[in-house]
Motif scaffolding. Structure first.
Motif, mmCIF file in Angstrom:
data_model
loop_
_atom_site.group_PDB
_atom_site.id
_atom_site.type_symbol
_atom_site.label_atom_id
_atom_site.label_comp_id
_atom_site.label_asym_id
_atom_site.label_seq_id
_atom_site.Cartn_x
_atom_site.Cartn_y
_atom_site.Cartn_z
ATOM 1 N N LEU A 32 8.601 6.213 -70.543
ATOM 2 C CA LEU A 32 9.750 6.728 -69.814
ATOM 3 C C LEU A 32 10.949 6.802 -70.745
ATOM 4 N N PHE A 33 11.731 7.865 -70.627
ATOM 5 C CA PHE A 33 12.936 8.041 -71.428
ATOM 6 C C PHE A 33 14.125 8.240 -70.496
ATOM 7 N N PHE A 34 15.166 7.430 -70.693
ATOM 8 C CA PHE A 34 16.330 7.478 -69.821
ATOM 9 C C PHE A 34 17.612 7.793 -70.582
ATOM 10 N N ASP A 35 18.316 8.812 -70.123
ATOM 11 C CA ASP A 35 19.705 9.008 -70.527
ATOM 12 C C ASP A 35 20.503 7.828 -69.966
ATOM 13 N N ILE A 36 21.683 7.568 -70.538
ATOM 14 C CA ILE A 36 22.491 6.436 -70.054
ATOM 15 C C ILE A 36 23.528 6.888 -69.032
ATOM 16 N N ASP A 37 24.579 7.547 -69.487
ATOM 17 C CA ASP A 37 25.727 7.875 -68.636
ATOM 18 C C ASP A 37 25.374 8.896 -67.574
ATOM 19 N N GLY A 38 25.563 8.529 -66.315
ATOM 20 C CA GLY A 38 25.245 9.419 -65.216
ATOM 21 C C GLY A 38 23.789 9.371 -64.809
ATOM 22 N N THR A 39 23.009 8.556 -65.498
ATOM 23 C CA THR A 39 21.589 8.412 -65.178
ATOM 24 C C THR A 39 21.264 6.933 -64.962
ATOM 25 N N LEU A 40 21.142 6.189 -66.052
ATOM 26 C CA LEU A 40 20.939 4.741 -65.920
ATOM 27 C C LEU A 40 22.186 4.034 -65.423
ATOM 28 N N VAL A 41 23.334 4.483 -65.945
ATOM 29 C CA VAL A 41 24.619 3.851 -65.628
ATOM 30 C C VAL A 41 25.506 4.837 -64.871
ATOM 31 N N PRO A 42 25.709 4.632 -63.574
ATOM 32 C CA PRO A 42 26.599 5.530 -62.822
ATOM 33 C C PRO A 42 28.000 5.529 -63.430
ATOM 34 N N TYR A 43 28.617 6.680 -63.496
ATOM 35 C CA TYR A 43 29.948 6.796 -64.091
ATOM 36 C C TYR A 43 30.943 5.853 -63.416
ATOM 37 N N GLY A 44 31.735 5.191 -64.261
ATOM 38 C CA GLY A 44 32.773 4.302 -63.765
ATOM 39 C C GLY A 44 32.333 2.876 -63.549
ATOM 40 N N THR A 45 31.002 2.619 -63.578
ATOM 41 C CA THR A 45 30.521 1.257 -63.314
ATOM 42 C C THR A 45 30.404 0.410 -64.574
ATOM 43 N N GLY A 46 29.968 1.032 -65.660
ATOM 44 C CA GLY A 46 29.843 0.305 -66.924
ATOM 45 C C GLY A 46 28.614 -0.569 -67.027
ATOM 46 N N HIS A 47 27.658 -0.443 -66.094
ATOM 47 C CA HIS A 47 26.455 -1.273 -66.187
ATOM 48 C C HIS A 47 25.301 -0.654 -65.402
ATOM 49 N N ILE A 48 24.079 -1.093 -65.709
ATOM 50 C CA ILE A 48 22.889 -0.641 -64.993
ATOM 51 C C ILE A 48 22.825 -1.356 -63.647
ATOM 52 N N ASN A 273 21.047 10.826 -56.253
ATOM 53 C CA ASN A 273 22.113 10.514 -57.205
ATOM 54 C C ASN A 273 21.860 9.207 -57.949
ATOM 55 N N ASP A 274 22.542 9.071 -59.089
ATOM 56 C CA ASP A 274 22.423 7.842 -59.876
ATOM 57 C C ASP A 274 22.877 6.625 -59.087
ATOM 58 N N SER A 275 23.821 6.815 -58.169
ATOM 59 C CA SER A 275 24.339 5.710 -57.359
ATOM 60 C C SER A 275 23.641 5.600 -56.006
ATOM 61 N N ASP A 276 22.596 6.413 -55.803
ATOM 62 C CA ASP A 276 21.868 6.410 -54.533
ATOM 63 C C ASP A 276 20.368 6.221 -54.781
ATOM 64 N N HIS A 277 20.048 5.193 -55.571
ATOM 65 C CA HIS A 277 18.655 4.798 -55.828
ATOM 66 C C HIS A 277 17.846 5.890 -56.529
ATOM 67 N N GLY A 278 18.515 6.788 -57.276
ATOM 68 C CA GLY A 278 17.834 7.922 -57.881
ATOM 69 C C GLY A 278 16.643 7.569 -58.743
ATOM 70 N N ILE A 279 16.819 6.623 -59.648
ATOM 71 C CA ILE A 279 15.728 6.259 -60.552
ATOM 72 C C ILE A 279 14.598 5.574 -59.803
ATOM 73 N N VAL A 280 14.931 4.611 -58.960
ATOM 74 C CA VAL A 280 13.912 3.890 -58.202
ATOM 75 C C VAL A 280 13.141 4.847 -57.295
ATOM 76 N N ASN A 281 13.846 5.762 -56.638
ATOM 77 C CA ASN A 281 13.175 6.723 -55.760
ATOM 78 C C ASN A 281 12.188 7.586 -56.525
ATOM 79 N N ALA A 282 12.560 8.030 -57.715
ATOM 80 C CA ALA A 282 11.668 8.875 -58.512
ATOM 81 C C ALA A 282 10.458 8.088 -59.011
ATOM 82 N N LEU A 283 10.671 6.867 -59.440
ATOM 83 C CA LEU A 283 9.550 6.050 -59.913
ATOM 84 C C LEU A 283 8.559 5.786 -58.784
#
Length: 290
Positions: A32-48, A273-283
């Motif tokens: 698996l390959f993950f972009d960070i900003d806007g993907t792993l880390v929602p903008y403005g949060t600064g963390h996964i 969305n990145d802030s709406d369980h996006g990664i977990v939902n896709a996995l």
């Protein structure tokens, strides 16, 4: 009603195409390959998000390798917490590193003649330019209020000011140029100065500049060659225009719900969305998580 039927038909067709794609490959997802900003880390949060960190740990326990694929240099990757990864595709595919963040698996640099022309350009232009050497000694030619705001938004450390001439003897893996696209184009930065480098963007206020022939898809290929898996056995997640090549090259490309329209169009699947369980939902959708 007609619009709803067409939308439903599009979704069914998209999902069926993915199933066919996976059946044709007849291979499980191994990386698996993950972009960070806007993907792993929602903008403005600064963390996964915690649930995403737990999901990554779980898929790794199941034997799937997990990589970062970002426009950031390693020196600017400061928002992943304690989450462990098997490797890092950085500066939009220009430099790939192992899990220890030291082993260099692949590197591609801005041509020396490009830097020579950029040095002359920087002396007559007001466009702030960021120079990203492989050694991580990143600097900027000038700091404007706009630069400060963007650095704060991305939780970046203070960027020292220096001159391009002081990087002419270094291996430079990426550049960045601030200002609008119109400002950058009208300045002659592209075509006249940077003849063998290309711009890629994931933020409206600046662009990343990488060597011609280098993008995140090249980083994925370098990792596949090094670790011994096939590109058809990969899944990539992204939200910005600089992720398009990666999403197309991966076995399955997943666009976040908050992704730009052109990114969604390039993906095989669009999650939430990145802030709406996006990664977990896709996995879960693809059976990598229960």
């Amino acid at each position: 009603m007609k619009t709803q039927k067409l939308h439903r038909a599009f979704l069914i067709n998209t999902r069926w195409n993915i199933v066919i794609k996976m059946m044709e490959n007849k291979k499980e997802i191994k990386a698996l390959f993950f972009d960070i900003d806007g993907t792993l880390v929602p903008y403005g949060t600064g963390h996964i998000p915690e649930e995403v960190a737990e999901a990554i740990a779980e898929v790794r326990r199941r034997g799937v390798k997990v990589f970062i694929s970002t426009g950031r240099h390693l020196a600017w990757i400061n928002n992943l917490g304690d989450t462990e990864f098997d490797g890092f595709v950085t500066v939009n595919g220009g430099m790939c590193l192992g899990s220890d963040r030291k082993e260099c698996i692949y590197r591609r640099c801005i041509p020396a003649e490009e830097l020579q022309r950029l040095e002359e350009f920087s002396r007559r232009s007001d466009i702030p330019l960021v120079v990203v050497p492989a050694d991580g000694e990143i600097f900027i030619t000038s700091v404007t209020p706009e630069v400060k705001l963007i650095a704060e938004d991305l939780h970046l450390p203070a960027i020292p000011v220096d001159k391009v001439e002081n990087a002419l003897d270094k291996d430079v893996v990426q550049l960045m140029a601030f200002g609008s696209e119109d400002e950058r184009r009208s300045s002659g930065l592209f075509g006249e100065v940077l003849k063998h480098s290309v711009a890629t963007s994931w933020n409206p206020y600046f662009c990343d500049i990488i060597p011609e022939g280098s993008d995140k898809s090249r980083g994925l290929q370098a990792m596949a060659d090094h670790f011994g898996f096939d590109m058809s056995e990969t899944m990539a997640f992204g939200d910005g225009s600089n992720d398009i090549g990666m999403l197309k090259a991966a076995g399955i490309g997943v666009a976040m719900g908050n992704a730009a329209p052109e990114v969604k169009a390039a993906a095989d699947y669009v999650t939430t969305n990145d802030s709406d369980h996006g990664i977990v939902n896709a996995l879960r959708h693809f059976g990598l998580l229960d």
